[in-house]
Design an enzyme around this catalytic site. Structure first.
Site, short mmCIF file in Angstrom:
data_model
loop_
_atom_site.label_atom_id
_atom_site.label_comp_id
_atom_site.label_asym_id
_atom_site.label_seq_id
_atom_site.Cartn_x
_atom_site.Cartn_y
_atom_site.Cartn_z
N LYS A 1 -48.11 -61.72 152.84
CA LYS A 1 -47.04 -60.97 152.17
C LYS A 1 -47.56 -59.61 151.68
O LYS A 1 -48.74 -59.45 151.38
CB LYS A 1 -46.53 -61.78 150.96
CG LYS A 1 -45.74 -63.01 151.37
CD LYS A 1 -44.45 -62.61 152.05
CE LYS A 1 -43.63 -63.80 152.47
NZ LYS A 1 -42.51 -63.43 153.32
N ASP A 2 -46.65 -58.66 151.59
CA ASP A 2 -47.02 -57.32 151.13
C ASP A 2 -47.49 -57.35 149.69
O ASP A 2 -47.03 -58.14 148.86
CB ASP A 2 -45.80 -56.38 151.22
CG ASP A 2 -45.52 -55.96 152.65
OD1 ASP A 2 -46.39 -56.20 153.50
OD2 ASP A 2 -44.44 -55.41 152.90
N LYS A 3 -48.38 -56.41 149.39
CA LYS A 3 -48.93 -56.28 148.04
C LYS A 3 -47.87 -55.68 147.10
O LYS A 3 -47.72 -56.11 145.96
CB LYS A 3 -50.15 -55.36 148.14
CG LYS A 3 -50.94 -55.17 146.87
CD LYS A 3 -52.18 -54.36 147.20
CE LYS A 3 -52.97 -53.98 145.99
NZ LYS A 3 -54.19 -53.26 146.37
N LYS A 4 -47.13 -54.68 147.60
CA LYS A 4 -46.20 -53.95 146.73
C LYS A 4 -44.78 -54.47 146.94
O LYS A 4 -43.95 -53.82 147.56
CB LYS A 4 -46.28 -52.46 147.01
CG LYS A 4 -47.65 -51.89 146.65
CD LYS A 4 -47.72 -50.40 146.88
CE LYS A 4 -49.08 -49.87 146.44
NZ LYS A 4 -49.26 -48.47 146.80
N GLN B 1 -49.08 -51.34 156.85
CA GLN B 1 -49.83 -52.27 155.98
C GLN B 1 -50.74 -53.20 156.78
O GLN B 1 -51.64 -53.83 156.22
CB GLN B 1 -48.90 -53.07 155.06
CG GLN B 1 -47.86 -53.93 155.72
CD GLN B 1 -46.57 -53.21 156.04
OE1 GLN B 1 -46.57 -52.20 156.73
NE2 GLN B 1 -45.45 -53.72 155.58
#
Length: 388
Positions: A25-28, A119
């Site tokens: 999953k994305d960090k942001k 990403q």
């Protein structure tokens, strides 16, 4: 996500590789995903709910299951995104609302080029994850560790620690400088402290990462080559389907795991008869079990492998237990279930004392579903015609 796993592992008395999941999953973002953890009872997990909340995490739907999850074992992802302060591109005088609706309808109907998103490659300026992946594929273990610990041109504790390591190769001293939250860096350094900065020591250090993390770097390299390949394919042949292209014969594919039996090489007759459409064309993601297009794109792949010193690469790194069979990826994708709403947000702009201008700025709330391994950043970039 890895920081969250590291924290949960400590609290539950297990190691990060005891967790399994279908995707990264994305960090942001505020993200939700299913996870399975071995050797932990539902009660044990419920007991640490309060501690987890302090770290801005929640655990829902806790229950026992029979099997672990594996990467790629998902249908897709749902996104809810807000884009604020919308403006026209410079030199575009058309009505902003009309332009936004036109852009969304365009992508709904025509799709977008299915690039891997930024990403996938890390946000570092100096070293990207694909460079580490290339070093691992070439079994350059020490080089891969040095790339992983290469600092950015920033003066903060993390980059000071990395700089110190590259200057001294003193893992113990670097550990005392590296902030606690840098879970991966600390795991790697801990291992180097024990085993040393030799080829064998660096192999051991890579084993401080779970398998999904080790393979992530190799996938980043093959993803970068795929992005370059699709750009070359579209620049060379446009949206025509030509002899030597690879097409997928299965209409219901929503991930990358097509078998070779579903892949067909377009013939000269099929090109003349326009048998296939561009949305059926796939390109290989590098690995040991793929075929290449038999046209200029296939030649391009061979030139790139030579450029990167991988002419004889078997896409297996036995020392790290990495096998990379490869797969096929559709060059175009469409978002599903797109819905959107334009909102006016009024901002009071105080210009001078006693007078102010009430300026409305437009925001877009957009929701959509994407198939597994498609990137919302790439879909948005196509809608907005703008890098971010």
């Amino acid at each position: 996500m890895f920081e969250a796993l590291g924290f949960l592992a400590i609290k539950l008395g297990v190691i990060p590789s005891d967790f399994s999941y279908a995707g990264l999953k994305d960090k942001k973002a505020i993200t939700y995903q299913a996870m399975v953890v071995r050797k932990v009872t539902p009660e044990r997990l419920k007991n640490i709910e309060k501690e987890i909340e302090k770290k801005r995490m929640n655990v829902f739907n806790i229950r026992s299951v029979d099997d672990s999850l594996r990467l790629g074992q998902l249908k897709g992802n749902h996104f809810d995104i807000t884009i604020r302060n919308l403006r026209n591109q410079i030199n575009d005088s058309s009505n902003l609302r009309e332009r936004i609706l036109e852009a969304i309808e365009n992508v709904k109907n025509k799709g977008f080029v299915n690039y891997y998103g930024p990403q996938r490659f890390g946000m570092g300026r100096k070293v990207h994850t694909d460079q580490i992946g290339l070093a691992l594929l070439k079994s350059e273990m020490v080089e891969a560790v040095k790339l992983f610990l290469t600092p950015e041109d920033l003066d903060d504790p993390v980059n000071r620690a990395k700089k110190y390591f590259l200057q001294t190769e003193d893992a113990k001293g670097t550990l005392s400088l590296m902030p606690e939250f840098k879970v991966r860096e600390r795991a790697l350094l801990e291992s180097l402290r024990r085993f040393g900065m030799t080829e064998e020591g660096c192999i051991q250090a890579w084993f401080s990462f779970p398998h999904s993390m080790r393979i992530f770097y190799v996938h980043a390299y093959s993803s970068k080559i795929w992005n370059e390949a699709v750009s070359y394919r579209l620049a060379t042949y446009g949206s025509r389907v030509v002899e030597g292209d690879l097409v997928c014969l299965d209409e219901d594919v929503d991930d990358e795991h097509f078998t070779n039996s579903k892949i067909h090489l377009v013939t000269e007759e099929e090109e003349s008869a326009n048998t296939y459409a561009i949305h059926q064309v796939v390109l290989p993601v590098l690995g040991y079990n793929i075929q290449y297009p038999k046209n200029k794109v296939g030649q391009w792949y061979q030139e790139i492998l030579s450029r990167d010193g991988l002419q004889t690469c078997r896409f297996k790194v036995p020392t790290l237990k990495l096998n990379v069979p490869g797969c096929y990826r559709q060059i175009l994708k469409h978002p599903h279930n797109v819905s959107y709403q334009l909102m006016e947000e009024h901002e009071i702009d105080v210009k001078t004392e006693g007078s102010h201008i009430d300026e409305a700025t437009l925001s877009l709330l957009i929701s959509f579903d994407l198939d597994a391994s498609c990137y919302a950043t790439v879909c948005l970039r196509e809608i907005m015609k703008h890098d971010f």
